[in-house]
Design a protein around this motif. Sequence first.
Motif, PDB file in Angstrom:
ATOM      1  N   GLU A 135     -25.033  70.145  59.841  1.00  0.00           N
ATOM      2  CA  GLU A 135     -26.206  69.419  60.318  1.00  0.00           C
ATOM      3  C   GLU A 135     -25.809  68.384  61.361  1.00  0.00           C
ATOM      4  OE1 GLU A 135     -30.007  68.002  60.944  1.00  0.00           O
ATOM      5  OE2 GLU A 135     -29.346  69.848  59.954  1.00  0.00           O
ATOM      6  N   GLN A 136     -24.692  67.701  61.132  1.00  0.00           N
ATOM      7  CA  GLN A 136     -24.210  66.728  62.107  1.00  0.00           C
ATOM      8  C   GLN A 136     -23.762  67.415  63.404  1.00  0.00           C
ATOM      9  OE1 GLN A 136     -23.744  63.087  62.176  1.00  0.00           O
ATOM     10  NE2 GLN A 136     -25.522  63.545  60.897  1.00  0.00           N
ATOM     11  N   LEU A 137     -23.105  68.572  63.290  1.00  0.00           N
ATOM     12  CA  LEU A 137     -22.730  69.316  64.495  1.00  0.00           C
ATOM     13  C   LEU A 137     -23.964  69.678  65.314  1.00  0.00           C
ATOM     14  CD1 LEU A 137     -19.915  71.798  63.389  1.00  0.00           C
ATOM     15  CD2 LEU A 137     -19.710  69.921  65.012  1.00  0.00           C
ATOM     16  N   ALA A 138     -25.025  70.075  64.631  1.00  0.00           N
ATOM     17  CA  ALA A 138     -26.257  70.447  65.337  1.00  0.00           C
ATOM     18  C   ALA A 138     -26.799  69.277  66.144  1.00  0.00           C
ATOM     19  CB  ALA A 138     -27.304  70.930  64.335  1.00  0.00           C
ATOM     20  N   GLN A 139     -26.638  68.062  65.624  1.00  0.00           N
ATOM     21  CA  GLN A 139     -27.159  66.884  66.304  1.00  0.00           C
ATOM     22  C   GLN A 139     -26.209  66.360  67.376  1.00  0.00           C
ATOM     23  OE1 GLN A 139     -28.571  63.804  63.584  1.00  0.00           O
ATOM     24  NE2 GLN A 139     -28.849  65.323  61.991  1.00  0.00           N
ATOM     25  N   ARG A 140     -24.907  66.685  67.248  1.00  0.00           N
ATOM     26  CA  ARG A 140     -23.907  66.062  68.119  1.00  0.00           C
ATOM     27  C   ARG A 140     -23.206  67.052  69.037  1.00  0.00           C
ATOM     28  NH1 ARG A 140     -20.823  62.184  63.860  1.00  0.00           N
ATOM     29  NH2 ARG A 140     -19.524  61.804  65.694  1.00  0.00           N
ATOM     30  N   MET A 141     -23.768  68.275  69.141  1.00  0.00           N
ATOM     31  CA  MET A 141     -23.269  69.246  70.120  1.00  0.00           C
ATOM     32  C   MET A 141     -24.432  69.792  70.935  1.00  0.00           C
ATOM     33  SD  MET A 141     -20.160  71.493  68.479  1.00  0.00           S
ATOM     34  CE  MET A 141     -19.950  72.396  70.034  1.00  0.00           C
ATOM     35  N   PRO A 142     -25.097  68.951  71.723  1.00  0.00           N
ATOM     36  CA  PRO A 142     -26.228  69.431  72.527  1.00  0.00           C
ATOM     37  C   PRO A 142     -25.771  70.440  73.568  1.00  0.00           C
ATOM     38  CG  PRO A 142     -25.560  67.250  73.243  1.00  0.00           C
ATOM     39  CD  PRO A 142     -24.780  67.537  71.998  1.00  0.00           C
ATOM     40  N   MET A 143     -26.684  71.280  73.974  1.00  0.00           N
ATOM     41  CA  MET A 143     -26.388  72.248  75.019  1.00  0.00           C
ATOM     42  C   MET A 143     -26.295  71.560  76.377  1.00  0.00           C
ATOM     43  SD  MET A 143     -26.186  74.971  73.245  1.00  0.00           S
ATOM     44  CE  MET A 143     -26.092  76.242  74.510  1.00  0.00           C
ATOM     45  N   GLY A 144     -25.466  72.115  77.251  1.00  0.00           N
ATOM     46  CA  GLY A 144     -25.455  71.660  78.623  1.00  0.00           C
ATOM     47  C   GLY A 144     -26.788  71.950  79.299  1.00  0.00           C
ATOM     48  N   SER A 145     -27.015  71.329  80.444  1.00  0.00           N
ATOM     49  CA  SER A 145     -28.287  71.483  81.166  1.00  0.00           C
ATOM     50  C   SER A 145     -28.046  72.202  82.482  1.00  0.00           C
ATOM     51  CB  SER A 145     -28.911  70.108  81.438  1.00  0.00           C
ATOM     52  OG  SER A 145     -29.129  69.418  80.226  1.00  0.00           O
ATOM     53  N   VAL A 146     -28.686  73.361  82.664  1.00  0.00           N
ATOM     54  CA  VAL A 146     -28.459  74.123  83.890  1.00  0.00           C
ATOM     55  C   VAL A 146     -29.654  75.012  84.206  1.00  0.00           C
ATOM     56  CG1 VAL A 146     -27.329  76.106  82.785  1.00  0.00           C
ATOM     57  CG2 VAL A 146     -26.737  75.498  85.133  1.00  0.00           C
ATOM     58  N   ILE A 147     -29.902  75.168  85.494  1.00  0.00           N
ATOM     59  CA  ILE A 147     -30.882  76.123  86.018  1.00  0.00           C
ATOM     60  C   ILE A 147     -30.132  77.020  86.985  1.00  0.00           C
ATOM     61  CG2 ILE A 147     -33.042  76.422  87.299  1.00  0.00           C
ATOM     62  CD1 ILE A 147     -33.663  73.450  86.517  1.00  0.00           C
ATOM     63  N   LYS A 148     -30.195  78.331  86.755  1.00  0.00           N
ATOM     64  CA  LYS A 148     -29.493  79.274  87.623  1.00  0.00           C
ATOM     65  C   LYS A 148     -30.477  79.866  88.631  1.00  0.00           C
ATOM     66  CE  LYS A 148     -26.332  83.220  87.607  1.00  0.00           C
ATOM     67  NZ  LYS A 148     -25.575  84.205  86.788  1.00  0.00           N
ATOM     68  N   CYS A 149     -30.082  79.853  89.909  1.00  0.00           N
ATOM     69  CA  CYS A 149     -30.969  80.287  90.996  1.00  0.00           C
ATOM     70  C   CYS A 149     -30.286  81.355  91.845  1.00  0.00           C
ATOM     71  CB  CYS A 149     -31.331  79.106  91.900  1.00  0.00           C
ATOM     72  SG  CYS A 149     -31.810  77.597  91.030  1.00  0.00           S
ATOM     73  N   GLN A 150     -31.078  82.325  92.329  1.00  0.00           N
ATOM     74  CA  GLN A 150     -30.559  83.348  93.232  1.00  0.00           C
ATOM     75  C   GLN A 150     -31.533  83.488  94.400  1.00  0.00           C
ATOM     76  OE1 GLN A 150     -28.052  86.207  92.056  1.00  0.00           O
ATOM     77  NE2 GLN A 150     -28.058  85.820  89.858  1.00  0.00           N
ATOM     78  N   VAL A 151     -30.961  83.432  95.614  1.00  0.00           N
ATOM     79  CA  VAL A 151     -31.764  83.457  96.835  1.00  0.00           C
ATOM     80  C   VAL A 151     -31.309  84.637  97.682  1.00  0.00           C
ATOM     81  CG1 VAL A 151     -32.601  82.111  98.786  1.00  0.00           C
ATOM     82  CG2 VAL A 151     -31.786  80.931  96.722  1.00  0.00           C
ATOM     83  N   GLY A 203     -27.317  76.205 107.565  1.00  0.00           N
ATOM     84  CA  GLY A 203     -28.028  76.292 108.831  1.00  0.00           C
ATOM     85  C   GLY A 203     -29.416  76.876 108.720  1.00  0.00           C
ATOM     86  N   PRO A 204     -30.151  76.958 109.855  1.00  0.00           N
ATOM     87  CA  PRO A 204     -31.574  77.349 109.851  1.00  0.00           C
ATOM     88  C   PRO A 204     -31.845  78.756 109.351  1.00  0.00           C
ATOM     89  CG  PRO A 204     -30.705  77.190 112.098  1.00  0.00           C
ATOM     90  CD  PRO A 204     -29.677  76.590 111.207  1.00  0.00           C
ATOM     91  N   GLN A 205     -30.858  79.661 109.399  1.00  0.00           N
ATOM     92  CA  GLN A 205     -31.095  81.012 108.887  1.00  0.00           C
ATOM     93  C   GLN A 205     -31.385  81.011 107.388  1.00  0.00           C
ATOM     94  OE1 GLN A 205     -27.383  82.579 110.951  1.00  0.00           O
ATOM     95  NE2 GLN A 205     -28.625  84.440 110.939  1.00  0.00           N
ATOM     96  N   ALA A 206     -30.927  79.991 106.700  1.00  0.00           N
ATOM     97  CA  ALA A 206     -31.168  79.901 105.260  1.00  0.00           C
ATOM     98  C   ALA A 206     -32.619  79.554 104.934  1.00  0.00           C
ATOM     99  CB  ALA A 206     -30.247  78.856 104.648  1.00  0.00           C
ATOM    100  N   ALA A 207     -33.403  79.203 105.949  1.00  0.00           N
ATOM    101  CA  ALA A 207     -34.802  78.819 105.718  1.00  0.00           C
ATOM    102  C   ALA A 207     -35.718  80.017 105.528  1.00  0.00           C
ATOM    103  CB  ALA A 207     -35.306  77.973 106.891  1.00  0.00           C
ATOM    104  N   GLU A 208     -35.199  81.232 105.717  1.00  0.00           N
ATOM    105  CA  GLU A 208     -36.061  82.420 105.677  1.00  0.00           C
ATOM    106  C   GLU A 208     -35.586  83.434 104.629  1.00  0.00           C
ATOM    107  OE1 GLU A 208     -36.189  83.948 109.622  1.00  0.00           O
ATOM    108  OE2 GLU A 208     -37.059  82.120 110.460  1.00  0.00           O
ATOM    109  N   PRO A 209     -35.628  83.068 103.355  1.00  0.00           N
ATOM    110  CA  PRO A 209     -35.250  84.038 102.321  1.00  0.00           C
ATOM    111  C   PRO A 209     -36.312  85.126 102.184  1.00  0.00           C
ATOM    112  CG  PRO A 209     -36.124  82.063 101.303  1.00  0.00           C
ATOM    113  CD  PRO A 209     -36.018  81.764 102.776  1.00  0.00           C
ATOM    114  N   ILE A 210     -35.882  86.280 101.729  1.00  0.00           N
ATOM    115  CA  ILE A 210     -36.840  87.362 101.478  1.00  0.00           C
ATOM    116  C   ILE A 210     -37.236  87.423 100.004  1.00  0.00           C
ATOM    117  CG2 ILE A 210     -36.053  88.740 103.433  1.00  0.00           C
ATOM    118  CD1 ILE A 210     -34.488  90.482 101.429  1.00  0.00           C
ATOM    119  N   ASP A 211     -36.510  86.707  99.159  1.00  0.00           N
ATOM    120  CA  ASP A 211     -36.860  86.666  97.733  1.00  0.00           C
ATOM    121  C   ASP A 211     -36.108  85.513  97.076  1.00  0.00           C
ATOM    122  OD1 ASP A 211     -38.141  87.357  95.417  1.00  0.00           O
ATOM    123  OD2 ASP A 211     -37.057  89.231  95.074  1.00  0.00           O
ATOM    124  N   TYR A 212     -36.642  85.087  95.952  1.00  0.00           N
ATOM    125  CA  TYR A 212     -36.048  83.982  95.198  1.00  0.00           C
ATOM    126  C   TYR A 212     -36.367  84.185  93.719  1.00  0.00           C
ATOM    127  CZ  TYR A 212     -35.491  79.239  93.292  1.00  0.00           C
ATOM    128  OH  TYR A 212     -35.128  78.155  92.535  1.00  0.00           O
TER     129      TYR A 212
END
Length: 450
Positions: free
Chosen positions: A280-296, A367-376
Amino acid sequence: MQAIDAEVVVIGAGFAGLAAARRLREAGRQVCLLDARDRVGGRVMAGAVAGQIIDLGGQWVGAGHGRLTALARAAGRPLKPQYVQGDKLLAIGGRQKRYKALIPPVSPAALAGMGWVLWRLRRLQAAVPADAPWRAVHAEALDACTLARWRDRNLPTADARALFDLATRAVLCVESDQVSMLAFLHYLSANGGFEDLIGTLDGAQAATVEGGMHALARSLAEPLGEALQLSTPVVALTQEADGVEVRSETGVWRARRVIVAMAPALAGRIAMAPFSAEREQLAQRMPMGSVIKCQVAYAQPFWRTQGLSGELISEKAVFSPVFDNSPADGGVGVLVGFIDGSEALRWSGRPDERRRAVIDSLVAHFGPQAAEPIDYVDHDWVADPWSRGCYTGVPTPGTLSRLGPALRAPCGAVHWAGTETAEAWCGYIEGALSSGERAADEVLQALAVR
């Protein structure tokens, strides 16, 4: 509600639970595998961008990941080396530089400081057992010291401290004042070292799986048939003299042994009787890391024509680190990267604004070419109800030295698996596989002597 009898119930169909179920079935034992999600894989998740299959969760096969490499071979899924041709980009201290070496070209003073820190970390991690960090000399003192405090004592320049924070945040997805020095040294000891964790080629980001990592989870799950039950969140475990009752919202199972193959923070949400205070203590004291994974995705990998590898590390960008994730057969270009640590908490739950911020980050550096993705596409692991974060559970200061042995110690007839419990490669899919096999072996031994 009629109870279903089974020799062993495994809870969690990520790679740890799948490996445990496979081991038990190969030994001729009757197994039920339950998972709250409507899919297998746990923190590995399939997705698509611009018509390409991609991984929205765990993706890389690292150097030395023998179990995972063998699994890919058995599934007929070739490994694709991570694309590294060209220069990397580093943006720090208000300047952007191109470089090729493992350690970026910061100021001479910062470079000297990083060299000293890497040498010091290698010396310190050698004294921390990967399988039992709580047995290290001065374990309590190391556990009381935050990584941030140690960093400030050993890195005198702002650039060096910023570079160190970028690397450690990318590895653990927490800020350096949220993790103890003992926990960090344990992570290094279990995974080869600092250079291995941040490296491609011979490091943790060495290769990807053709068709996606999730294909390997499906290959492990396929032989289970009806023994695999999805959309089945377990809510309670009750240990009795003759076994364990496993209760979900939809059914009840009675088993001689149970393996909980989940991160401690998630396992702690299951009501358990008799109660394990340490878990029970491990559950309270081992929080998950925080991350958002993105693909462009882009019409082509335009950065390659600029002599760039696609790898980016940036002190100020929302989106960092970044890697080239383009398909091997050419065509579209894909950049994959992460919003991690406190930035992930800031951008969680804001999908439209987040997309704009990610693309703005790429424009600022590529650079500016990164401003025109075709999907995200992205996946907010902080908001994922059955993960509550990624990549792994991170022990807070004072946790490992006091509660570390409870990570693997069975609680009666309940055994524990999951990458957090691995004796080597913890935090990675390789560690999840080995932890599942270890827990299955514990169960097989217990069943044999009964």
